[in-house]
Scaffold this motif. Structure first.
Motif, PDB file in Angstrom:
ATOM      1  N   ARG A   1       0.836  -1.200   0.000  1.00 25.11           N
ATOM      2  CA  ARG A   1       0.000   0.000   0.000  1.00 25.11           C
ATOM      3  C   ARG A   1       0.872   1.251   0.000  1.00 25.11           C
ATOM      4  O   ARG A   1       0.564   2.252  -0.641  1.00 25.11           O
ATOM      5  CB  ARG A   1      -0.953  -0.025   1.192  1.00 25.11           C
ATOM      6  CG  ARG A   1      -2.098  -1.022   1.002  1.00 25.11           C
ATOM      7  CD  ARG A   1      -3.101  -0.962   2.127  1.00 25.11           C
ATOM      8  NE  ARG A   1      -2.560  -1.474   3.355  1.00 25.11           N
ATOM      9  CZ  ARG A   1      -2.980  -2.581   3.978  1.00 25.11           C
ATOM     10  NH1 ARG A   1      -3.971  -3.283   3.471  1.00 25.11           N
ATOM     11  NH2 ARG A   1      -2.438  -2.960   5.095  1.00 25.11           N
ATOM     12  N   ARG A   2       1.964   1.174   0.729  1.00 28.50           N
ATOM     13  CA  ARG A   2       2.901   2.293   0.753  1.00 28.50           C
ATOM     14  C   ARG A   2       3.418   2.592  -0.655  1.00 28.50           C
ATOM     15  O   ARG A   2       3.440   3.741  -1.096  1.00 28.50           O
ATOM     16  CB  ARG A   2       4.065   1.905   1.671  1.00 28.50           C
ATOM     17  CG  ARG A   2       5.160   2.903   1.716  1.00 28.50           C
ATOM     18  CD  ARG A   2       6.371   2.397   2.493  1.00 28.50           C
ATOM     19  NE  ARG A   2       7.280   3.503   2.644  1.00 28.50           N
ATOM     20  CZ  ARG A   2       7.456   4.198   3.753  1.00 28.50           C
ATOM     21  NH1 ARG A   2       6.843   3.837   4.847  1.00 28.50           N
ATOM     22  NH2 ARG A   2       8.253   5.231   3.796  1.00 28.50           N
TER      23      ARG A   2
ATOM     24  N   ARG B   1      -2.802  12.062   4.919  1.00 26.60           N
ATOM     25  CA  ARG B   1      -1.627  11.285   4.519  1.00 26.60           C
ATOM     26  C   ARG B   1      -0.527  12.202   4.003  1.00 26.60           C
ATOM     27  O   ARG B   1       0.638  12.053   4.354  1.00 26.60           O
ATOM     28  CB  ARG B   1      -2.021  10.259   3.456  1.00 26.60           C
ATOM     29  CG  ARG B   1      -0.909   9.319   3.037  1.00 26.60           C
ATOM     30  CD  ARG B   1      -0.371   9.663   1.663  1.00 26.60           C
ATOM     31  NE  ARG B   1      -1.420   9.766   0.694  1.00 26.60           N
ATOM     32  CZ  ARG B   1      -1.434  10.693  -0.260  1.00 26.60           C
ATOM     33  NH1 ARG B   1      -0.469  11.593  -0.353  1.00 26.60           N
ATOM     34  NH2 ARG B   1      -2.440  10.730  -1.123  1.00 26.60           N
TER      35      ARG B   1
ATOM     36  N   GLU C   1      -6.876   4.778   2.513  1.00 27.46           N
ATOM     37  CA  GLU C   1      -6.895   5.440   1.211  1.00 27.46           C
ATOM     38  C   GLU C   1      -7.156   4.423   0.096  1.00 27.46           C
ATOM     39  O   GLU C   1      -8.012   4.623  -0.759  1.00 27.46           O
ATOM     40  CB  GLU C   1      -5.569   6.169   0.985  1.00 27.46           C
ATOM     41  CG  GLU C   1      -5.539   6.953  -0.320  1.00 27.46           C
ATOM     42  CD  GLU C   1      -4.351   7.923  -0.393  1.00 27.46           C
ATOM     43  OE1 GLU C   1      -3.638   8.087   0.615  1.00 27.46           O
ATOM     44  OE2 GLU C   1      -4.153   8.519  -1.464  1.00 27.46           O
ATOM     45  N   ILE C   2      -6.424   3.316   0.155  1.00 27.05           N
ATOM     46  CA  ILE C   2      -6.615   2.264  -0.854  1.00 27.05           C
ATOM     47  C   ILE C   2      -8.026   1.689  -0.738  1.00 27.05           C
ATOM     48  O   ILE C   2      -8.703   1.444  -1.737  1.00 27.05           O
ATOM     49  CB  ILE C   2      -5.578   1.132  -0.657  1.00 27.05           C
ATOM     50  CG1 ILE C   2      -4.156   1.664  -0.799  1.00 27.05           C
ATOM     51  CG2 ILE C   2      -5.841   0.001  -1.650  1.00 27.05           C
ATOM     52  CD1 ILE C   2      -3.717   2.017  -2.180  1.00 27.05           C
TER      53      ILE C   2
ATOM     54  N   ASP D   1       0.695   4.119   7.976  1.00 23.79           N
ATOM     55  CA  ASP D   1       0.242   2.794   7.512  1.00 23.79           C
ATOM     56  C   ASP D   1      -1.282   2.725   7.542  1.00 23.79           C
ATOM     57  O   ASP D   1      -1.914   2.213   6.624  1.00 23.79           O
ATOM     58  CB  ASP D   1       0.812   1.678   8.402  1.00 23.79           C
ATOM     59  CG  ASP D   1       2.211   1.255   7.963  1.00 23.79           C
ATOM     60  OD1 ASP D   1       2.586   1.555   6.813  1.00 23.79           O
ATOM     61  OD2 ASP D   1       2.915   0.627   8.767  1.00 23.79           O
TER      62      ASP D   1
ATOM     63  N   GLU E   1       2.081   1.637  -3.486  1.00 28.28           N
ATOM     64  CA  GLU E   1       0.982   1.999  -4.388  1.00 28.28           C
ATOM     65  C   GLU E   1       0.710   3.510  -4.320  1.00 28.28           C
ATOM     66  O   GLU E   1       0.605   4.180  -5.343  1.00 28.28           O
ATOM     67  CB  GLU E   1      -0.271   1.200  -4.013  1.00 28.28           C
ATOM     68  CG  GLU E   1      -1.450   1.457  -4.941  1.00 28.28           C
ATOM     69  CD  GLU E   1      -2.573   0.439  -4.761  1.00 28.28           C
ATOM     70  OE1 GLU E   1      -2.404  -0.545  -4.005  1.00 28.28           O
ATOM     71  OE2 GLU E   1      -3.632   0.630  -5.388  1.00 28.28           O
ATOM     72  N   ILE E   2       0.623   4.021  -3.096  1.00 27.76           N
ATOM     73  CA  ILE E   2       0.387   5.459  -2.927  1.00 27.76           C
ATOM     74  C   ILE E   2       1.569   6.246  -3.492  1.00 27.76           C
ATOM     75  O   ILE E   2       1.395   7.268  -4.167  1.00 27.76           O
ATOM     76  CB  ILE E   2       0.202   5.806  -1.429  1.00 27.76           C
ATOM     77  CG1 ILE E   2      -0.986   5.047  -0.832  1.00 27.76           C
ATOM     78  CG2 ILE E   2       0.061   7.314  -1.238  1.00 27.76           C
ATOM     79  CD1 ILE E   2      -2.334   5.522  -1.253  1.00 27.76           C
TER      80      ILE E   2
ATOM     81  N   ARG F   1      -2.751   4.981   4.685  1.00 27.91           N
ATOM     82  CA  ARG F   1      -2.592   4.400   3.347  1.00 27.91           C
ATOM     83  C   ARG F   1      -3.556   3.233   3.160  1.00 27.91           C
ATOM     84  O   ARG F   1      -4.125   3.033   2.100  1.00 27.91           O
ATOM     85  CB  ARG F   1      -1.146   3.967   3.127  1.00 27.91           C
ATOM     86  CG  ARG F   1      -0.225   5.154   2.900  1.00 27.91           C
ATOM     87  CD  ARG F   1       1.197   4.729   2.564  1.00 27.91           C
ATOM     88  NE  ARG F   1       1.855   4.149   3.703  1.00 27.91           N
ATOM     89  CZ  ARG F   1       2.906   4.676   4.336  1.00 27.91           C
ATOM     90  NH1 ARG F   1       3.425   5.824   3.911  1.00 27.91           N
ATOM     91  NH2 ARG F   1       3.452   4.071   5.357  1.00 27.91           N
ATOM     92  N   ARG F   2      -3.739   2.471   4.233  1.00 30.33           N
ATOM     93  CA  ARG F   2      -4.689   1.369   4.183  1.00 30.33           C
ATOM     94  C   ARG F   2      -6.091   1.881   3.839  1.00 30.33           C
ATOM     95  O   ARG F   2      -6.781   1.346   2.976  1.00 30.33           O
ATOM     96  CB  ARG F   2      -4.690   0.681   5.553  1.00 30.33           C
ATOM     97  CG  ARG F   2      -5.698  -0.407   5.691  1.00 30.33           C
ATOM     98  CD  ARG F   2      -5.769  -0.949   7.127  1.00 30.33           C
ATOM     99  NE  ARG F   2      -6.619  -2.106   7.100  1.00 30.33           N
ATOM    100  CZ  ARG F   2      -6.194  -3.358   7.191  1.00 30.33           C
ATOM    101  NH1 ARG F   2      -4.926  -3.600   7.383  1.00 30.33           N
ATOM    102  NH2 ARG F   2      -7.028  -4.360   7.084  1.00 30.33           N
TER     103      ARG F   2
END
Lengths: 676, 676
Positions: A276-277, B307, B279-280, B273, A279-280, B276-277
């Protein structure tokens, strides 16, 4: 997309159409009894020799006598990306070579054709001295494997890999013919290949033309091939028996309950945070402009694909029912072992594996590998030139004589390296490493050199010459002394990290060796108690899977096993206005020419996994009928659990590819040459 | 976007234009010496009474005698989102009420106007018995605070909050007039308000019309206001002195080195973390369709904003130079303390704070708060009906008599709750909690009830009636017994988690109390050694900041302090084809009518932070000249470190808002009524 993730090799017993079988140990009895099919050895040899492995992480097949290779668009996309420029955007626009001289050479592809398999288990085991410690056993085993590979390479000139199977119960020597001159012939637009994007990925029904055609060359000319797949002109029928020949990357079906719990509680959560890190990070970089988006896209797709796959895998493991069944089977097996004085000691392997999980947990966050092309190049050069000084059987595996050429090919790739992207990636890696090791860590302080991650990454990327292939070549040729004295800042950074990299790697390999030894015992126990050997866990080597074309029920609704072109146009219409649901112009323009009833995608029960992407699907006659490109969402747990209730492999139909080439892409002569 | 994050209150000494000053302790001397400005008390009172706090997390101001309120679009977007439907998409299309009866009532907004401030430090401290343990002190302090608030509320009918300042060295009673009937008058399209999207967020130069106008009502009619801001007709000039009156949410400038290291090494990585979790997750949900994207958008924006802000904050902390300066100042201070027998014991506070970080580290991952509207509603109802049984001074703070109305308003909001989104969010939270506590945890097993997170979330969301406001109302009115016996599955789940929720909260509040006591000593020490009180760390209460309109140098390039409408059109042209860089149709159509030279955005050196979003910017005459909406990327470290070298507050110009209303939005009569 069923792309390769990473590999660790283990064994299993099979249910239903389960199984990824070794070509030298095919399930002939099962095929006969269950599907009334008895392939002869010619059928199998032909299929094996027509199959290729993409070392970048996928599968493919030869489909003509003059070197044509079929794979997925998403397997080829790494190459499409490397060949693209802001002006020639192959990813977005696709490509068709109208003649041989328009075929574009991939900068660093290596394709492997599996020529022979030889069992070398005894020789490997004999090299381990009785009573050797685990660490010594590791060294002895590593040494003999390097020797076997080198001898074979010297003798045959073929790429020679010793493959660990059944978690260390067997070792086989695989010999491959290598093709390193690979050229792009045809690719559709990403809009057609990845129609529905991340939203539709791992879903079904699908309407994707996830296909690309390349050609292998030898001595500058199209390779002449004796073994290639003929093409079936017929669409797939429900219940039809099909076979998949490809390179599944990694399964963990033999995993004990303790090992699955480590996956569930530690490894997958850690990996998902990481993905995820990234991806962003890639998304953010892409927001800076259209050219940045183009540069980041291929990597972003791979990350999103892995994130979605692992999310599904974790969901399965977090379902308590997954463990109820697994635990019951393990308890039963252990009780039977303990009841039998002969097998009693094998039970210790389960406790050993549980302990190993603690060691793995401890190592999980230990890394000094900064994931960026320039740093990785620097570290590989530092390692290569040091390993070159050692005898062959004492080198790290990828630097032995048998592997060195493949390593050099990737180190000297002409693929572009984008400094802006490198800087962003390296900065993020420096920040991540600072978190993992703690900002007060002396190594971190040495790495950052008094700067913040962004500033330090900028200095490193601006200062290094490694983006220049000639510089890399010269440095490698100058050898170890030159590398040790180099004032290139990225090389200097790699040197600072080399010792720690080796320490971590050594420790991980020791743990893997312990694990292999323990799983070899588990395999022995399972075989003795449950009486079947079945197939070994996947190892990114060639396997045969089989199954039938079959729909399934989802949320009470029957899902048809096949789709057609008409469905693609309807799907686009239904999702109008959503990103990634526009068909490309070529499809919209050709709507009247396309035979809308032509089959486009289909599902079957064959047992596949990441790495199988691009695998040919063949019928009883060995003719190509499809091209694996995905599994459905229900198949995401198949890493550790096969089921044919809902899990399905998803393919492009062979007839669909031909129809698209003829009616959409105006590629008549290419279509004519396929299968001939 | 300078949205509120979360709050913890602490004190500081100031440099340059640093400072977020209390309205009852304004920096009159500094203003006089540095800027030759001497405001009288009427100037300050008028500004205070024209300022409002949005309890949803932002600031605003009264801008007319008949109740108009100006804030940011991104502060209002929560309300715009709640008022939107698939047919009436306020977020995308904006809104203009042509008459009073078209003004749309916000479902759950509460606006607070600060009426008075009273120092109650002595009364709070006297309630703590000499020699009380830390836990007892906490209870005694909590009790007296609730009593003070209740007495004030009973006496005045005003919302009464005791605010902890200077990390516990002072306690002030803030009385607010509450406005709960708030209606939407005008909002631009998100394309104009958030022009440049996530890519441009926290960047400069900018061209954003991040403004929205609402109106407060009393007894069903527009409120008559004595205090509101006049509007300056002049654009901002370079070097002009300006003031910002708003509610900065949280700073940590008093933080010791140990506390900043906890932020750097533990808290920020953990929060990132998490973000981002989410956000996805929200992105993935939005991929399912345009309606899903609409439902997820407001929350997604908030997550992305946080973020980006935290990433900048962490980057600053990971720069070793940040700590060099901070450590030097701390060492010097500690040496001076230790050299002075009188102050010696104060030095112990630093060691105490270091210890507290260990306790915070331990608590970091402890939570049972499942972030979804339905679960949160269930938990709040369970807590409310239990707390109702207790005496006022023993209740959790948000359930005391003085706070209960605000809590009820949010619990009974008519804002829509989307079951599909709730299911996805709850499923993710169940999975996250399973990772945090471990799948073998008995509470997790009780929560999951034998199901996987997805299946369990589906059952909970489908089974609960909490989406129905009438059901919530009835349950709250029926009281504790009814809640205890309810067979609503979400209520049952909240009951299962209540004890653990209380345990974790109690522990966290104990740690915070210890921290407050330690920082009160740090404040004392800093005041005694460095001789200045300055301003307390931000507490999401009204503060005055000041600064000048001033450009800065970035990558060697001079950045102008102001932008205009011409720049907006050029910026759109330069980023053609990129997401979020299209100006809305209204702007494109009005291009010929707009005076392109009109000032649109500007930067100044005022010291602001998240929560200041929507704050009015006024000139020496107390006239509105701008509207804070962001800080630049260099200001992201201002949580713990103010600098006026490059860090800037970013505002919409007052003249730009008027020009847009007149020339783009055809809102003449609204423009005419502003400032009158």
């Amino acid at each position: 997309m069923f792309l390769l993730t990473t590999s660790l090799s283990l064994p299993v017993t099979s249910y239903g159409d389960e199984g990824m079988y070794l070509f030298n140990d095919l399930p002939l009895e099962t095929l006969k009894q269950k599907h009334n099919f008895e392939p002869n050895s010619q059928w199998a040899d032909q299929l094996r020799l027509a199959s290729v492995r993409f070392n970048s992480g996928g599968s493919g097949s030869f489909i003509s006598s003059d070197g044509l290779v079929l794979t997925n668009h998403h397997v080829a996309s790494d190459t499409l990306h490397k060949l693209s420029t802001p002006e020639l955007n192959l990813i977005e626009d696709g490509y068709l070579a109208k003649s041989l001289d328009q075929e574009l050479k991939a900068p660093d592809l290596e394709l492997n054709q599996l020529v022979s398999i030889e069992d070398v288990t005894d020789r490997v085991n004999e090299a381990v001295k009785p009573g050797a410690s685990s660490d010594d056993a590791l060294k002895q085993r590593r040494g003999v494997i390097s020797t076997i590979e080198e001898e074979s390479f010297e003798k045959t000139g073929l790429r020679s890999d010793v493959v660990t199977l059944f978690g260390g119960a067997q070792y086989h020597l695989y010999r491959y013919k290598k093709y390193t001159d690979v050229r792009l012939v045809w690719a559709p637009e990403t809009k057609a290949a990845f129609f529905g994007g991340d939203a539709d990925n791992f879903e079904y029904p699908r309407y994707n033309l996830d296909a690309t055609i390349m050609r292998v060359y030898e001595e500058g000319k199209p390779a002449k091939l004796d073994n290639f797949l003929r093409w079936s002109p017929e669409p797939l029928q429900e219940s039809e028996l099909v076979f998949v020949s490809g390179n599944p990357g990694r399964t963990q079906r033999i995993f004990t309950v303790a090992a699955l719990k480590f996956l569930r509680d530690d490894r997958l959560p850690y990996v998902l945070d990481f993905l995820r890190r990234k991806e962003i990070l890639m998304q953010q970089f892409g927001l800076e402009g259209t050219e940045q988006a183009r540069r980041a896209r291929d990597e972003l797709f791979g990350i999103q694909n892995a994130r979605k796959a692992y999310t599904g895998m974790l969901a399965g493991l977090q379902d308590p029912q997954t463990f109820v069944a697994k635990q019951a089977r393990e308890d039963k097996l252990l009780n039977q072992l303990r009841d039998n004085p002969e097998h009693k000691e094998l039970a210790a392997a389960w406790a050993e594996i549980a302990e190993i999980q603690d060691a793995k947990r401890e190592m999980l966050t230990q890394t000094v590998s900064l994931r960026s092309t320039l740093f990785d190049t620097a570290m590989q050069i530092v390692l290569l030139t040091t390993e070159d000084l050692k005898p062959n059987d004492q080198r790290l595996h990828e630097f032995t004589d048998a592997s060195r050429d493949s390593k050099l090919q990737s180190l000297l790739s002409e693929a572009p390296i984008y400094e802006d992207l490198e800087q962003v990636k390296l900065s993020d890696e420096l920040s991540r490493l600072t978190i993992l090791r703690g900002a007060e860590d002396t190594l971190i302080q040495a790495i950052l050199d008094g700067k913040g991650p962004r500033e330090r990454a900028a200095a490193l990327v601006e200062g290094t010459q490694l983006a220049d292939v000639a510089f890399r070549k010269q440095l490698i040729e100058a050898g170890n002394d030159a590398v040790q004295q180099s004032n290139d800042p990225m090389i200097q950074l790699a040197r600072k990290l080399e010792a720690e990299y080796r320490r971590i790697r050594e420790r991980n390999e020791q743990i893997e060796e312990r694990e292999r030894q323990a799983y070899a015992k588990v395999t022995q126990a399972v075989t003795q108690i449950e009486g079947t050997g079945g197939y070994p866990d996947a190892t990114f080597t060639l396997r045969l899977a089989f199954g039938t074309v079959k729909g399934y029920v989802e949320d009470g609704k029957q899902i048809d096993p096949t789709t057609n072109f008409a469905g693609a146009y309807q799907h686009a219409e239904a999702h109008k206005g959503q990103a990634d649901f526009d068909l490309p112009e070529s499809w919209m323009n050709a709507k009247d020419e396309v035979d809308l009833d032509t089959q486009l995608n289909f599902v079957c029960t064959a047992d596949i996994i990441g790495g199988n992407s691009g695998s040919p699907v063949v019928n009883r006659d060995g003719e190509l009928v499809g091209l694996i490109f995905d599994g459905n969402i229900q198949s995401l747990t198949s890493d550790y659990l096969y089921s044919d209730e809902q899990a399905r492999a998803v393919s492009v139909s062979g007839v669909g590819i031909i129809e698209a080439l003829r009616s959409i892409y105006d590629a008549q002569s290419l279509a004519d040459s396929i299968g001939k």
